[in-house]
Every structure is written in C-alpha cells, then in structure tokens.
Design a protein around this motif. Sequence first.
Motif, PDB file in Angstrom:
ATOM      1  N   GLY A 139       0.833  -1.191   0.000  1.00 51.92           N
ATOM      2  CA  GLY A 139       0.000   0.000   0.000  1.00 51.92           C
ATOM      3  C   GLY A 139       0.865   1.237   0.000  1.00 51.92           C
ATOM      4  N   LEU A 140       0.613   2.141  -0.938  1.00 57.94           N
ATOM      5  CA  LEU A 140       1.389   3.369  -1.041  1.00 57.94           C
ATOM      6  C   LEU A 140       0.967   4.379   0.018  1.00 57.94           C
ATOM      7  CD1 LEU A 140       1.135   3.809  -4.913  1.00 57.94           C
ATOM      8  CD2 LEU A 140       3.248   3.297  -3.661  1.00 57.94           C
ATOM      9  N   GLU A 141       1.921   4.976   0.679  1.00 56.42           N
ATOM     10  CA  GLU A 141       1.624   6.128   1.530  1.00 56.42           C
ATOM     11  C   GLU A 141       1.110   7.260   0.639  1.00 56.42           C
ATOM     12  OE1 GLU A 141       1.802   8.705   5.031  1.00 56.42           O
ATOM     13  OE2 GLU A 141       1.831   6.531   4.774  1.00 56.42           O
ATOM     14  N   PHE A 142      -0.025   7.838   0.994  1.00 57.86           N
ATOM     15  CA  PHE A 142      -0.647   8.928   0.231  1.00 57.86           C
ATOM     16  C   PHE A 142      -0.183  10.228   0.867  1.00 57.86           C
ATOM     17  CE2 PHE A 142      -4.418  11.655  -0.702  1.00 57.86           C
ATOM     18  CZ  PHE A 142      -4.392  11.574  -2.083  1.00 57.86           C
ATOM     19  N   HIS A 143       0.846  10.854   0.273  1.00 60.61           N
ATOM     20  CA  HIS A 143       1.571  11.876   1.035  1.00 60.61           C
ATOM     21  C   HIS A 143       2.196  12.921   0.130  1.00 60.61           C
ATOM     22  CE1 HIS A 143       4.156  13.394   4.302  1.00 60.61           C
ATOM     23  NE2 HIS A 143       3.404  12.681   5.111  1.00 60.61           N
ATOM     24  N   ALA A 144       2.281  14.126   0.646  1.00 65.56           N
ATOM     25  CA  ALA A 144       2.972  15.197  -0.051  1.00 65.56           C
ATOM     26  C   ALA A 144       4.447  14.850  -0.250  1.00 65.56           C
ATOM     27  CB  ALA A 144       2.849  16.500   0.737  1.00 65.56           C
ATOM     28  N   ARG A 167      -1.791  -1.209  -3.996  1.00 66.45           N
ATOM     29  CA  ARG A 167      -2.894  -0.265  -3.863  1.00 66.45           C
ATOM     30  C   ARG A 167      -2.386   0.955  -3.087  1.00 66.45           C
ATOM     31  NH1 ARG A 167      -8.389  -2.596  -1.968  1.00 66.45           N
ATOM     32  NH2 ARG A 167      -7.233  -3.834  -0.421  1.00 66.45           N
ATOM     33  N   THR A 168      -3.272   1.724  -2.526  1.00 64.58           N
ATOM     34  CA  THR A 168      -2.839   2.942  -1.865  1.00 64.58           C
ATOM     35  C   THR A 168      -3.591   3.173  -0.562  1.00 64.58           C
ATOM     36  OG1 THR A 168      -2.450   5.331  -2.154  1.00 64.58           O
ATOM     37  CG2 THR A 168      -4.500   4.447  -3.063  1.00 64.58           C
ATOM     38  N   TYR A 169      -2.945   3.834   0.348  1.00 64.19           N
ATOM     39  CA  TYR A 169      -3.609   4.384   1.523  1.00 64.19           C
ATOM     40  C   TYR A 169      -4.286   5.690   1.104  1.00 64.19           C
ATOM     41  CZ  TYR A 169      -1.297   1.279   4.919  1.00 64.19           C
ATOM     42  OH  TYR A 169      -0.882   0.200   5.658  1.00 64.19           O
ATOM     43  N   TRP A 170      -5.104   6.219   1.994  1.00 61.58           N
ATOM     44  CA  TRP A 170      -5.690   7.544   1.776  1.00 61.58           C
ATOM     45  C   TRP A 170      -5.748   8.262   3.107  1.00 61.58           C
ATOM     46  CZ3 TRP A 170      -9.936  10.159   3.786  1.00 61.58           C
ATOM     47  CH2 TRP A 170     -10.238  11.380   3.158  1.00 61.58           C
ATOM     48  N   GLN A 171      -5.557   9.567   3.047  1.00 60.20           N
ATOM     49  CA  GLN A 171      -5.772  10.439   4.189  1.00 60.20           C
ATOM     50  C   GLN A 171      -6.169  11.799   3.651  1.00 60.20           C
ATOM     51  OE1 GLN A 171      -1.784   9.899   5.700  1.00 60.20           O
ATOM     52  NE2 GLN A 171      -1.172  11.969   5.107  1.00 60.20           N
ATOM     53  N   PRO A 172      -6.875  12.605   4.417  1.00 62.65           N
ATOM     54  CA  PRO A 172      -7.258  13.925   3.902  1.00 62.65           C
ATOM     55  C   PRO A 172      -6.021  14.799   3.714  1.00 62.65           C
ATOM     56  CG  PRO A 172      -7.868  13.695   6.222  1.00 62.65           C
ATOM     57  CD  PRO A 172      -7.424  12.348   5.771  1.00 62.65           C
ATOM     58  N   PRO A 173      -5.798  15.327   2.519  1.00 61.73           N
ATOM     59  CA  PRO A 173      -4.646  16.197   2.309  1.00 61.73           C
ATOM     60  C   PRO A 173      -4.721  17.430   3.212  1.00 61.73           C
ATOM     61  CG  PRO A 173      -5.597  15.523   0.213  1.00 61.73           C
ATOM     62  CD  PRO A 173      -6.563  15.107   1.279  1.00 61.73           C
ATOM     63  N   GLN A 174      -3.566  17.907   3.635  1.00 60.71           N
ATOM     64  CA  GLN A 174      -3.541  19.073   4.513  1.00 60.71           C
ATOM     65  C   GLN A 174      -4.246  20.262   3.857  1.00 60.71           C
ATOM     66  OE1 GLN A 174       0.207  20.205   6.231  1.00 60.71           O
ATOM     67  NE2 GLN A 174       0.708  18.114   6.841  1.00 60.71           N
ATOM     68  N   ASP A 175      -5.102  20.894   4.637  1.00 53.86           N
ATOM     69  CA  ASP A 175      -5.811  22.123   4.246  1.00 53.86           C
ATOM     70  C   ASP A 175      -6.833  21.923   3.134  1.00 53.86           C
ATOM     71  OD1 ASP A 175      -4.533  23.775   6.155  1.00 53.86           O
ATOM     72  OD2 ASP A 175      -2.788  23.980   4.844  1.00 53.86           O
ATOM     73  N   ALA A 176      -7.088  20.690   2.740  1.00 54.75           N
ATOM     74  CA  ALA A 176      -8.106  20.451   1.714  1.00 54.75           C
ATOM     75  C   ALA A 176      -9.490  20.565   2.348  1.00 54.75           C
ATOM     76  CB  ALA A 176      -7.932  19.075   1.093  1.00 54.75           C
ATOM     77  N   PRO A 177     -10.388  21.343   1.757  1.00 54.77           N
ATOM     78  CA  PRO A 177     -11.773  21.362   2.248  1.00 54.77           C
ATOM     79  C   PRO A 177     -12.386  19.968   2.176  1.00 54.77           C
ATOM     80  CG  PRO A 177     -11.373  23.129   0.655  1.00 54.77           C
ATOM     81  CD  PRO A 177     -10.177  22.214   0.600  1.00 54.77           C
ATOM     82  N   ASP A 178     -13.398  19.749   2.979  1.00 53.00           N
ATOM     83  CA  ASP A 178     -14.005  18.421   3.042  1.00 53.00           C
ATOM     84  C   ASP A 178     -14.419  17.925   1.660  1.00 53.00           C
ATOM     85  OD1 ASP A 178     -13.691  18.830   5.725  1.00 53.00           O
ATOM     86  OD2 ASP A 178     -15.801  18.542   6.254  1.00 53.00           O
ATOM     87  N   GLU A 179     -15.055  18.788   0.874  1.00 53.82           N
ATOM     88  CA  GLU A 179     -15.555  18.370  -0.435  1.00 53.82           C
ATOM     89  C   GLU A 179     -14.432  17.896  -1.348  1.00 53.82           C
ATOM     90  OE1 GLU A 179     -16.145  21.191   1.061  1.00 53.82           O
ATOM     91  OE2 GLU A 179     -18.285  21.140   1.548  1.00 53.82           O
ATOM     92  N   ALA A 180     -13.308  18.627  -1.316  1.00 55.89           N
ATOM     93  CA  ALA A 180     -12.178  18.252  -2.163  1.00 55.89           C
ATOM     94  C   ALA A 180     -11.554  16.936  -1.692  1.00 55.89           C
ATOM     95  CB  ALA A 180     -11.137  19.365  -2.165  1.00 55.89           C
ATOM     96  N   ALA A 181     -11.432  16.780  -0.381  1.00 54.89           N
ATOM     97  CA  ALA A 181     -10.876  15.537   0.148  1.00 54.89           C
ATOM     98  C   ALA A 181     -11.745  14.350  -0.238  1.00 54.89           C
ATOM     99  CB  ALA A 181     -10.739  15.632   1.664  1.00 54.89           C
TER     100      ALA A 181
END
Length: 271
Positions: A139-144, A167-181
């Motif tokens: 699983g890929l780290e989903f990261h900047a 496959r990939t992990y997921w986490q909300p990107p920093q400062d992304a609004p909820d809708e975009a995440a």
Amino acid sequence: MSEGGETVSRPGLCSVTFRQLPAAEVARRAADAGLAAVEWGADVHAPARERDTVRAVRDVSDRYGLACCSYGSYFRAGAGELAGFPALARAAVLLGAPRMRVWAGGAGSDEVTASERQGTVLRLREAARIGADHGLELGLEFHAKTLTDTVASTLRLLEEVGAPQLRTYWQPPQDAPDEAALAGLAALGDRVCAVHVFSWWPGNHRLPLAARTDLWTAVFDHLDARHLHPDALLEFVPGNDPALLAREADTLHRTVARRPRRSAKPVGRPH
C-alpha cells in the motif's frame, strides 16, 4: 470486520503514533481502547533486521488479541533501496502482516523528471513482485512530496506499475476542504486499502478526531455506500499524548460503526 452483523472498516492504530512507548505498552493501550489491529512501524518498534524484536512484537500482538494489519516500512523506492526490500518483506511475514506500507519516492510529482519517475515505477514494480512472492499486498503512503501527492499522480502511478497487489492508503490532504478531500477519495475508488484517520486543521495542527466529525462521517458513509471497508487506522493524536487514545478510539468506533461501541465507557466531549 463484522460488527453486529454488519461489515465495517477495521479500527486500528499506527504504532508510530506513540514512538516514545515500548511495543508492549502500545499494544496494551490499543487493546484497552477496543481497537482490533496495529500497523507496526519499522523505524522504532519492529526494525526489519532485528528478528528477535520483530518476534517479540508479534508475541505481544497475540497476547493482547490484536491483528497486525500492516507493516509500516519506510521503503521509498529510491535508488539502491531494493537490496533491502526482501528483509522488510520477511519481517512483515514474521509479524503476520498481510500488507506493507511503502512510499513513492522522495519528491513531489511536479518536481521529478520523467526518468526519475520511471525509476521509481520500476522499483515499485519489483517490490510488488517480491511482496507477492511473500504473500504480501503493498500500500502506497498517500503523502505530499512523493509521487502520491495528488490523486491524479497516484492513479497514474498505479497504472504505470501495473501490479494488482499494489494499492494505496488515503488520508485527507492538509488544508483540503471536506468536499475536495472526499472527491479525491471517490476518485481512488477500490484502490484504497487503508485510511489514516486524524483531524488536522489548519496545516498539521492536531485536533481531536471529533473536531472533523462531518468529514469522517462522510468518508465512512461514502465507503459503506460503495461496499468498501479499508482498515481505519488512527495516526497521531494531539500532543502525542497516550492518555487521549481511549477518547480518539471511541470517536473512531462511533464514526465507523455509527453507534457506540458496546464496551466503550462514556467520555466527555473534547474541547
């Protein structure tokens, strides 16, 4: 996992949340908080080349009834790293982990040359082959600052590697609004094998998990609607304070299962 006859994401903990604690203490606190699994990190708690330490971590997981859901490696698919990957895979097997978390390079998708990207692709492809030989998913780290810094680059990378066990992990990107995440999560679809659960806002300011209840409720509503149940792993708590784990785990249970955990003790609302 199944809870009350319903399939839900398995709640767990990344051991890197409490790097300052010995593995036995991490396991005890995770079990006391009603969590089902731990992703053990290779950096402190389960170094790949310390087989006795890895065995001890497996034993302590078993003692507290915890599954090892994944092995948090820091393999970045960089030049010269493949030689060490078989040792990481063997450590994951020794832990009883079905999955290894890996990283997609050390630079953002808009910073690398085509040749550098191709090198990362080839090394991830070989790592996936080695992992498959050991019965492991990656699983890929989903990261900047990696090739998974955007959803588009992540999807492209998965296609370029072309390995079904990646496959990939997921986490909300920093400062992304909820809708975009949420739009990003939807675009990744069934490529998501695990979710790192935390509430940061703004930037990496750590808030109680309950501070972003709307986001996390929407995340698990979306996953449920698509019959997807990736592991839900708590990663980091405010102030790295182990005393907050029970509260954060209770919030996670309530969010994932949409009802209080039967064994949960009442907790005060976080301020």
